[in-house]
Design a protein around this motif. Sequence first.
Motif, PDB file in Angstrom:
ATOM      1  N   GLU A  69       0.651  -1.283   0.092  1.00 35.39           N
ATOM      2  CA  GLU A  69      -0.014   0.176  -0.047  1.00 35.39           C
ATOM      3  C   GLU A  69       1.006   1.262  -0.220  1.00 35.39           C
ATOM      4  O   GLU A  69       1.981   1.264   0.535  1.00 35.39           O
ATOM      5  CB  GLU A  69      -0.876   0.321   1.021  1.00 35.39           C
ATOM      6  CG  GLU A  69      -1.981  -1.085   1.066  1.00 35.39           C
ATOM      7  CD  GLU A  69      -2.971  -0.708   2.411  1.00 35.39           C
ATOM      8  OE1 GLU A  69      -2.811   0.024   2.966  1.00 35.39           O
ATOM      9  OE2 GLU A  69      -3.502  -2.044   2.843  1.00 35.39           O
ATOM     10  N   LEU A  70       0.400   2.108  -0.901  1.00 29.19           N
ATOM     11  CA  LEU A  70       0.933   3.518  -0.556  1.00 29.19           C
ATOM     12  C   LEU A  70       0.980   4.148   0.696  1.00 29.19           C
ATOM     13  O   LEU A  70      -0.288   4.445   1.113  1.00 29.19           O
ATOM     14  CB  LEU A  70       0.618   4.457  -1.861  1.00 29.19           C
ATOM     15  CG  LEU A  70       1.118   5.840  -2.122  1.00 29.19           C
ATOM     16  CD1 LEU A  70       2.654   5.537  -2.669  1.00 29.19           C
ATOM     17  CD2 LEU A  70       0.545   6.538  -2.753  1.00 29.19           C
ATOM     18  N   ASP A  71       2.149   4.671   1.273  1.00 26.50           N
ATOM     19  CA  ASP A  71       1.937   5.483   2.564  1.00 26.50           C
ATOM     20  C   ASP A  71       2.010   6.843   1.977  1.00 26.50           C
ATOM     21  O   ASP A  71       2.710   7.406   1.360  1.00 26.50           O
ATOM     22  CB  ASP A  71       3.376   4.932   3.166  1.00 26.50           C
ATOM     23  CG  ASP A  71       3.215   6.031   4.379  1.00 26.50           C
ATOM     24  OD1 ASP A  71       2.979   7.163   4.593  1.00 26.50           O
ATOM     25  OD2 ASP A  71       3.952   5.316   5.470  1.00 26.50           O
ATOM     26  N   LEU A  72       0.918   7.463   2.277  1.00 27.92           N
ATOM     27  CA  LEU A  72       0.625   8.846   1.699  1.00 27.92           C
ATOM     28  C   LEU A  72       1.631   9.718   2.340  1.00 27.92           C
ATOM     29  O   LEU A  72       1.887  10.725   1.582  1.00 27.92           O
ATOM     30  CB  LEU A  72      -0.787   9.415   1.851  1.00 27.92           C
ATOM     31  CG  LEU A  72      -1.835   8.464   0.927  1.00 27.92           C
ATOM     32  CD1 LEU A  72      -3.241   8.668   1.407  1.00 27.92           C
ATOM     33  CD2 LEU A  72      -1.643   8.830  -0.442  1.00 27.92           C
ATOM     34  N   LYS A  73       1.974   9.732   3.651  1.00 28.66           N
ATOM     35  CA  LYS A  73       2.820  10.769   4.213  1.00 28.66           C
ATOM     36  C   LYS A  73       4.331  10.413   3.309  1.00 28.66           C
ATOM     37  O   LYS A  73       4.969  11.743   3.504  1.00 28.66           O
ATOM     38  CB  LYS A  73       3.137  10.409   5.721  1.00 28.66           C
ATOM     39  CG  LYS A  73       1.788  10.860   6.350  1.00 28.66           C
ATOM     40  CD  LYS A  73       1.957  10.915   8.012  1.00 28.66           C
ATOM     41  CE  LYS A  73       0.407  11.164   8.818  1.00 28.66           C
ATOM     42  NZ  LYS A  73       0.794  11.049  10.158  1.00 28.66           N
ATOM     43  N   LYS A  74       4.744   9.105   3.234  1.00 28.95           N
ATOM     44  CA  LYS A  74       5.925   9.200   2.810  1.00 28.95           C
ATOM     45  C   LYS A  74       5.851   9.493   1.322  1.00 28.95           C
ATOM     46  O   LYS A  74       6.830  10.235   0.849  1.00 28.95           O
ATOM     47  CB  LYS A  74       6.301   7.535   2.690  1.00 28.95           C
ATOM     48  CG  LYS A  74       6.712   7.151   3.976  1.00 28.95           C
ATOM     49  CD  LYS A  74       7.393   5.667   3.849  1.00 28.95           C
ATOM     50  CE  LYS A  74       7.600   4.978   5.026  1.00 28.95           C
ATOM     51  NZ  LYS A  74       8.141   3.598   4.774  1.00 28.95           N
ATOM     52  N   ALA A  75       4.818   9.351   0.536  1.00 26.40           N
ATOM     53  CA  ALA A  75       4.722   9.611  -0.731  1.00 26.40           C
ATOM     54  C   ALA A  75       4.779  11.336  -0.921  1.00 26.40           C
ATOM     55  O   ALA A  75       5.229  11.985  -1.640  1.00 26.40           O
ATOM     56  CB  ALA A  75       3.289   9.188  -1.389  1.00 26.40           C
ATOM     57  N   ALA A  76       3.803  11.954   0.100  1.00 27.32           N
ATOM     58  CA  ALA A  76       3.921  13.419   0.217  1.00 27.32           C
ATOM     59  C   ALA A  76       5.353  13.911   0.266  1.00 27.32           C
ATOM     60  O   ALA A  76       5.743  14.931  -0.426  1.00 27.32           O
ATOM     61  CB  ALA A  76       3.267  14.045   1.243  1.00 27.32           C
ATOM     62  N   HIS A  77       6.016  13.546   1.264  1.00 27.38           N
ATOM     63  CA  HIS A  77       7.520  13.682   1.402  1.00 27.38           C
ATOM     64  C   HIS A  77       8.342  13.662   0.038  1.00 27.38           C
ATOM     65  O   HIS A  77       9.112  14.444   0.065  1.00 27.38           O
ATOM     66  CB  HIS A  77       8.197  13.076   2.805  1.00 27.38           C
ATOM     67  CG  HIS A  77       9.374  13.544   2.986  1.00 27.38           C
ATOM     68  ND1 HIS A  77      10.563  12.721   2.516  1.00 27.38           N
ATOM     69  CD2 HIS A  77       9.660  14.235   3.962  1.00 27.38           C
ATOM     70  CE1 HIS A  77      11.732  13.536   3.069  1.00 27.38           C
ATOM     71  NE2 HIS A  77      11.165  14.383   3.832  1.00 27.38           N
ATOM     72  N   ALA A  78       8.156  12.490  -0.365  1.00 28.72           N
ATOM     73  CA  ALA A  78       8.988  12.323  -1.710  1.00 28.72           C
ATOM     74  C   ALA A  78       8.801  13.088  -2.760  1.00 28.72           C
ATOM     75  O   ALA A  78       9.639  13.515  -3.765  1.00 28.72           O
ATOM     76  CB  ALA A  78       8.652  10.921  -2.354  1.00 28.72           C
ATOM     77  N   VAL A  79       7.656  13.821  -2.828  1.00 26.79           N
ATOM     78  CA  VAL A  79       7.123  14.912  -4.160  1.00 26.79           C
ATOM     79  C   VAL A  79       7.332  16.549  -3.381  1.00 26.79           C
ATOM     80  O   VAL A  79       6.930  17.319  -4.013  1.00 26.79           O
ATOM     81  CB  VAL A  79       6.165  14.564  -4.677  1.00 26.79           C
ATOM     82  CG1 VAL A  79       6.228  13.422  -5.467  1.00 26.79           C
ATOM     83  CG2 VAL A  79       4.836  14.550  -3.924  1.00 26.79           C
ATOM     84  N   GLN A  80       7.588  16.616  -2.163  1.00 23.06           N
ATOM     85  CA  GLN A  80       7.607  17.524  -1.383  1.00 23.06           C
ATOM     86  C   GLN A  80       6.435  18.370  -1.348  1.00 23.06           C
ATOM     87  O   GLN A  80       6.159  19.519  -1.650  1.00 23.06           O
ATOM     88  CB  GLN A  80       8.731  18.816  -1.604  1.00 23.06           C
ATOM     89  CG  GLN A  80      10.058  18.169  -1.768  1.00 23.06           C
ATOM     90  CD  GLN A  80      11.002  18.801  -2.656  1.00 23.06           C
ATOM     91  OE1 GLN A  80      10.862  19.896  -3.360  1.00 23.06           O
ATOM     92  NE2 GLN A  80      12.460  18.532  -2.024  1.00 23.06           N
ATOM     93  N   ALA A  81       5.351  17.839  -1.311  1.00 20.91           N
ATOM     94  CA  ALA A  81       3.994  18.091  -0.881  1.00 20.91           C
ATOM     95  C   ALA A  81       3.578  18.231   0.227  1.00 20.91           C
ATOM     96  O   ALA A  81       3.967  17.231   1.226  1.00 20.91           O
ATOM     97  CB  ALA A  81       2.843  17.372  -1.926  1.00 20.91           C
TER      98      ALA A  81
END
Length: 158
Positions: A69-81
């Motif tokens: 599953e995608l971790d939305l917090k990690k994903a946001a950090h990865a794209v600086q959102a």
Amino acid sequence: MRENKTNAMRILESWGVSYQSHQYAAKGPVDGVTVAQHLGVPPERVYKTLVTKDNKNQCYVFVIPCAHELDLKKAAHAVQAKSLSMLAVKELLGHTGYVRGGCSPIGMKKLYATVIDQSAASLETFLVSAGKIGRQVEINPAALAEKLPAAFADVCHR
């Protein structure tokens, strides 16, 4: 019999990226683990393409192992959102040109910031959707990252 190529396959060829085409029988969207079973490959090698959006409706693409599953917090950090949410299924076709179960990171309507989960960085090849339900392409993750362009980052729940 000549194979009908998808747009993603034609784009890979125009980029000079080698790939192997895989097909499986499906009457509609199936999860990635089922795709892996149909193709007889370990689920760790089949990746799914997920599309998210931020509070300004900017889309971001994530390519992750099908069983994770995608971790939305990690994903946001990865794209600086600041934060991300999953794009609604009804919005997917309009933003990407692809339907659920056939969404490919290759050949979307627009070029979105793309992140491939770091687990793919050590693989020689992995499988992603070829842009149509029942079709996958097996390619080198580093070659895909270079051409999209995409970054590698830890974006999954582990």
